[in-house]
Scaffold this motif. Structure first.
Motif, PDB file in Angstrom:
ATOM      1  N   VAL A  70       0.851  -1.176   0.000  1.00  0.00           N
ATOM      2  CA  VAL A  70       0.000   0.000   0.000  1.00  0.00           C
ATOM      3  C   VAL A  70       0.896   1.238   0.000  1.00  0.00           C
ATOM      4  CG1 VAL A  70      -1.763   1.294   1.276  1.00  0.00           C
ATOM      5  CG2 VAL A  70      -1.849  -1.219   1.203  1.00  0.00           C
ATOM      6  N   SER A  71       1.913   1.225   0.850  1.00  0.00           N
ATOM      7  CA  SER A  71       2.827   2.351   0.973  1.00  0.00           C
ATOM      8  C   SER A  71       4.200   1.812   1.361  1.00  0.00           C
ATOM      9  CB  SER A  71       2.321   3.328   2.034  1.00  0.00           C
ATOM     10  OG  SER A  71       3.151   4.457   2.127  1.00  0.00           O
ATOM     11  N   ALA A  72       5.236   2.489   0.884  1.00  0.00           N
ATOM     12  CA  ALA A  72       6.608   2.096   1.208  1.00  0.00           C
ATOM     13  C   ALA A  72       7.380   3.377   1.581  1.00  0.00           C
ATOM     14  CB  ALA A  72       7.233   1.337   0.043  1.00  0.00           C
ATOM     15  N   PHE A  73       8.511   3.636   0.926  1.00  0.00           N
ATOM     16  CA  PHE A  73       9.298   4.836   1.232  1.00  0.00           C
ATOM     17  C   PHE A  73       8.449   6.092   1.048  1.00  0.00           C
ATOM     18  CE2 PHE A  73      11.653   8.455  -0.491  1.00  0.00           C
ATOM     19  CZ  PHE A  73      12.479   8.734   0.591  1.00  0.00           C
ATOM     20  N   ARG A  74       8.610   7.026   1.979  1.00  0.00           N
ATOM     21  CA  ARG A  74       8.010   8.354   1.871  1.00  0.00           C
ATOM     22  C   ARG A  74       9.060   9.390   2.230  1.00  0.00           C
ATOM     23  NH1 ARG A  74       3.071   7.680   5.811  1.00  0.00           N
ATOM     24  NH2 ARG A  74       2.042   5.949   4.785  1.00  0.00           N
ATOM     25  N   SER A  75       9.139  10.431   1.444  1.00  0.00           N
ATOM     26  CA  SER A  75      10.039  11.538   1.750  1.00  0.00           C
ATOM     27  C   SER A  75       9.425  12.414   2.841  1.00  0.00           C
ATOM     28  CB  SER A  75      10.274  12.385   0.492  1.00  0.00           C
ATOM     29  OG  SER A  75       9.064  13.053   0.135  1.00  0.00           O
ATOM     30  N   TYR A  76      10.238  13.281   3.406  1.00  0.00           N
ATOM     31  CA  TYR A  76       9.736  14.255   4.372  1.00  0.00           C
ATOM     32  C   TYR A  76       8.621  15.084   3.737  1.00  0.00           C
ATOM     33  CZ  TYR A  76      14.200  13.519   6.939  1.00  0.00           C
ATOM     34  OH  TYR A  76      15.264  13.001   7.612  1.00  0.00           O
ATOM     35  N   ASP A  77       8.862  15.512   2.487  1.00  0.00           N
ATOM     36  CA  ASP A  77       7.881  16.364   1.804  1.00  0.00           C
ATOM     37  C   ASP A  77       6.562  15.637   1.573  1.00  0.00           C
ATOM     38  OD1 ASP A  77       9.458  18.680   1.633  1.00  0.00           O
ATOM     39  OD2 ASP A  77      10.448  17.944  -0.178  1.00  0.00           O
ATOM     40  N   TYR A  78       6.631  14.365   1.211  1.00  0.00           N
ATOM     41  CA  TYR A  78       5.398  13.621   0.980  1.00  0.00           C
ATOM     42  C   TYR A  78       4.628  13.425   2.284  1.00  0.00           C
ATOM     43  CZ  TYR A  78       2.063  10.337  -0.923  1.00  0.00           C
ATOM     44  OH  TYR A  78       0.898   9.730  -1.306  1.00  0.00           O
ATOM     45  N   GLN A  79       5.343  13.204   3.368  1.00  0.00           N
ATOM     46  CA  GLN A  79       4.698  13.061   4.674  1.00  0.00           C
ATOM     47  C   GLN A  79       3.984  14.363   5.028  1.00  0.00           C
ATOM     48  OE1 GLN A  79       4.719  10.121   6.095  1.00  0.00           O
ATOM     49  NE2 GLN A  79       3.760  10.563   8.049  1.00  0.00           N
ATOM     50  N   ALA A  80       4.640  15.488   4.771  1.00  0.00           N
ATOM     51  CA  ALA A  80       4.019  16.791   5.037  1.00  0.00           C
ATOM     52  C   ALA A  80       2.783  16.989   4.156  1.00  0.00           C
ATOM     53  CB  ALA A  80       5.032  17.913   4.802  1.00  0.00           C
ATOM     54  N   LEU A  81       2.862  16.561   2.903  1.00  0.00           N
ATOM     55  CA  LEU A  81       1.726  16.673   1.984  1.00  0.00           C
ATOM     56  C   LEU A  81       0.526  15.885   2.510  1.00  0.00           C
ATOM     57  CD1 LEU A  81       0.463  17.507  -0.768  1.00  0.00           C
ATOM     58  CD2 LEU A  81       1.439  15.390  -1.695  1.00  0.00           C
ATOM     59  N   LEU A  82       0.762  14.670   3.001  1.00  0.00           N
ATOM     60  CA  LEU A  82      -0.337  13.861   3.546  1.00  0.00           C
ATOM     61  C   LEU A  82      -1.041  14.601   4.690  1.00  0.00           C
ATOM     62  CD1 LEU A  82       1.278  10.305   3.668  1.00  0.00           C
ATOM     63  CD2 LEU A  82      -0.402  11.153   2.024  1.00  0.00           C
ATOM     64  N   ILE A  83      -0.254  15.227   5.532  1.00  0.00           N
ATOM     65  CA  ILE A  83      -0.824  15.961   6.667  1.00  0.00           C
ATOM     66  C   ILE A  83      -1.575  17.197   6.178  1.00  0.00           C
ATOM     67  CG2 ILE A  83      -0.229  17.293   8.748  1.00  0.00           C
ATOM     68  CD1 ILE A  83       2.041  15.158   9.172  1.00  0.00           C
ATOM     69  N   ARG A  84      -0.986  17.938   5.233  1.00  0.00           N
ATOM     70  CA  ARG A  84      -1.659  19.120   4.679  1.00  0.00           C
ATOM     71  C   ARG A  84      -3.010  18.755   4.066  1.00  0.00           C
ATOM     72  NH1 ARG A  84       3.571  20.454   2.621  1.00  0.00           N
ATOM     73  NH2 ARG A  84       4.433  22.125   3.867  1.00  0.00           N
ATOM     74  N   GLN A  85      -3.045  17.659   3.314  1.00  0.00           N
ATOM     75  CA  GLN A  85      -4.293  17.237   2.671  1.00  0.00           C
ATOM     76  C   GLN A  85      -5.370  16.936   3.705  1.00  0.00           C
ATOM     77  OE1 GLN A  85      -2.808  13.973   0.285  1.00  0.00           O
ATOM     78  NE2 GLN A  85      -2.638  15.257  -1.543  1.00  0.00           N
ATOM     79  N   LYS A  86      -5.000  16.293   4.791  1.00  0.00           N
ATOM     80  CA  LYS A  86      -5.977  15.979   5.838  1.00  0.00           C
ATOM     81  C   LYS A  86      -6.436  17.246   6.558  1.00  0.00           C
ATOM     82  CE  LYS A  86      -4.717  11.182   6.485  1.00  0.00           C
ATOM     83  NZ  LYS A  86      -4.344  10.118   7.422  1.00  0.00           N
ATOM     84  N   LEU A  87      -5.515  18.189   6.781  1.00  0.00           N
ATOM     85  CA  LEU A  87      -5.894  19.464   7.384  1.00  0.00           C
ATOM     86  C   LEU A  87      -6.885  20.202   6.485  1.00  0.00           C
ATOM     87  CD1 LEU A  87      -2.442  20.683   8.738  1.00  0.00           C
ATOM     88  CD2 LEU A  87      -4.464  20.117  10.131  1.00  0.00           C
ATOM     89  N   GLU A  88      -6.627  20.186   5.174  1.00  0.00           N
ATOM     90  CA  GLU A  88      -7.514  20.853   4.217  1.00  0.00           C
ATOM     91  C   GLU A  88      -8.901  20.213   4.187  1.00  0.00           C
ATOM     92  OE1 GLU A  88      -5.299  20.750   0.551  1.00  0.00           O
ATOM     93  OE2 GLU A  88      -3.832  22.213   1.304  1.00  0.00           O
ATOM     94  N   ARG A  89      -8.989  18.936   4.525  1.00  0.00           N
ATOM     95  CA  ARG A  89     -10.280  18.241   4.569  1.00  0.00           C
ATOM     96  C   ARG A  89     -10.980  18.435   5.913  1.00  0.00           C
ATOM     97  NH1 ARG A  89      -7.413  13.875   1.665  1.00  0.00           N
ATOM     98  NH2 ARG A  89      -7.301  12.725   3.628  1.00  0.00           N
ATOM     99  N   GLY A  90     -10.383  19.245   6.794  1.00  0.00           N
ATOM    100  CA  GLY A  90     -11.033  19.577   8.053  1.00  0.00           C
ATOM    101  C   GLY A  90     -10.671  18.708   9.239  1.00  0.00           C
ATOM    102  N   ARG A  91      -9.725  17.792   9.080  1.00  0.00           N
ATOM    103  CA  ARG A  91      -9.301  16.963  10.215  1.00  0.00           C
ATOM    104  C   ARG A  91      -8.468  17.822  11.162  1.00  0.00           C
ATOM    105  NH1 ARG A  91      -8.419  11.412   8.856  1.00  0.00           N
ATOM    106  NH2 ARG A  91      -8.198  11.140  11.090  1.00  0.00           N
ATOM    107  N   THR A  92      -8.533  17.527  12.441  1.00  0.00           N
ATOM    108  CA  THR A  92      -7.715  18.262  13.402  1.00  0.00           C
ATOM    109  C   THR A  92      -6.310  17.671  13.419  1.00  0.00           C
ATOM    110  OG1 THR A  92      -8.184  16.834  15.299  1.00  0.00           O
ATOM    111  CG2 THR A  92      -9.748  18.659  14.865  1.00  0.00           C
ATOM    112  N   LEU A  93      -5.364  18.467  13.846  1.00  0.00           N
ATOM    113  CA  LEU A  93      -3.982  18.003  13.928  1.00  0.00           C
ATOM    114  C   LEU A  93      -3.868  16.821  14.895  1.00  0.00           C
ATOM    115  CD1 LEU A  93      -1.317  18.615  12.627  1.00  0.00           C
ATOM    116  CD2 LEU A  93      -0.858  20.278  14.427  1.00  0.00           C
ATOM    117  N   ALA A  94      -4.605  16.862  15.988  1.00  0.00           N
ATOM    118  CA  ALA A  94      -4.560  15.757  16.954  1.00  0.00           C
ATOM    119  C   ALA A  94      -5.041  14.449  16.310  1.00  0.00           C
ATOM    120  CB  ALA A  94      -5.404  16.088  18.182  1.00  0.00           C
ATOM    121  N   GLU A  95      -6.118  14.507  15.527  1.00  0.00           N
ATOM    122  CA  GLU A  95      -6.619  13.311  14.829  1.00  0.00           C
ATOM    123  C   GLU A  95      -5.573  12.789  13.853  1.00  0.00           C
ATOM    124  OE1 GLU A  95     -11.409  14.005  14.322  1.00  0.00           O
ATOM    125  OE2 GLU A  95     -10.076  15.182  13.056  1.00  0.00           O
TER     126      GLU A  95
END
Length: 179
Positions: free
Chosen positions: A78-103
């Motif tokens: 499903v997922s393997a290597f991730r760069s720092y930037d890609y990890q940040a992108l995943l978090i940004r996308q979830k924030l944009e969808r209204g998820r809280t940082l704690a979630e």
């Protein structure tokens, strides 16, 4: 292996951009990981994109997948290597969808703290099972991994009640003793 000084400065910037308090990392005793530099392909993931791991982890994954197949069990990346930037992108996308940082931080590591950065961690799926879902523990694939993954050098990273505060992830396995 920990990030070098330049990577640490970059990670500090990413954390600041995402609104992640650096104290969260020390509070949860989250390790910092250096991004893998040498990577080898392991085929397409469930998203039909090429996935990569370090050469040794790639070799071990391919061996493990083949052994599972010989026992009639299908393991998918499903997922393997991730760069720092890609990890940040995943978090940004979830924030944009209204998820809280704690979630988000209950399921996604802050940039720099993901075992995926090492190129030695995999999220594993199997046909007929929702991806990245706790129900994976009820599959034949999970039972096979519990019994045989250690023979190939893999271990479950985030069991129930893990010390880092992540949700239980029966799909997340790492190669080697420490990522």
């Amino acid at each position: 292996m920990k990030p070098n000084t330049a990577d640490q400065r970059y990670l500090t910037t990413l954390l600041d951009q995402l609104g992640i308090d650096p104290d969260e990392i020390s509070r949860r005793a989250l390790p910092l990981y250096r991004q893998a530099r040498r990577l080898a392909p392991v085929g397409l993931g469930t998203d039909h994109r090429d996935k990569v791991l370090t050469p040794r982890a790639a070799q071990a994954w391919l061996k493990m997948r083949e052994a599972a197949a010989a026992d009639g069990v299908v393991l998918s990346v499903v997922s393997a290597f991730r760069s720092y930037d890609y990890q940040a992108l995943l978090i940004r996308q979830k924030l944009e969808r209204g998820r809280t940082l704690a979630e988000i931080l209950a399921v996604n590591a802050p940039p720099g703290c993901s075992e995926h950065h090492t190129g030695r961690a995999l999220d594993i799926g199997t046909p007929g099972c929702p991806l990245l879902d706790e129900v994976f523990e009820q599959t034949e694939a999970y039972a096979w991994l519990r019994k045989h993954a250690g023979d190939c050098g893999f271990s479950l990273s985030y069991p129930r009640g893990n010390p880092h505060g992540y949700v239980y992830e029966p799909w997340h396995w790492r190669f080697g003793r420490e990522a």
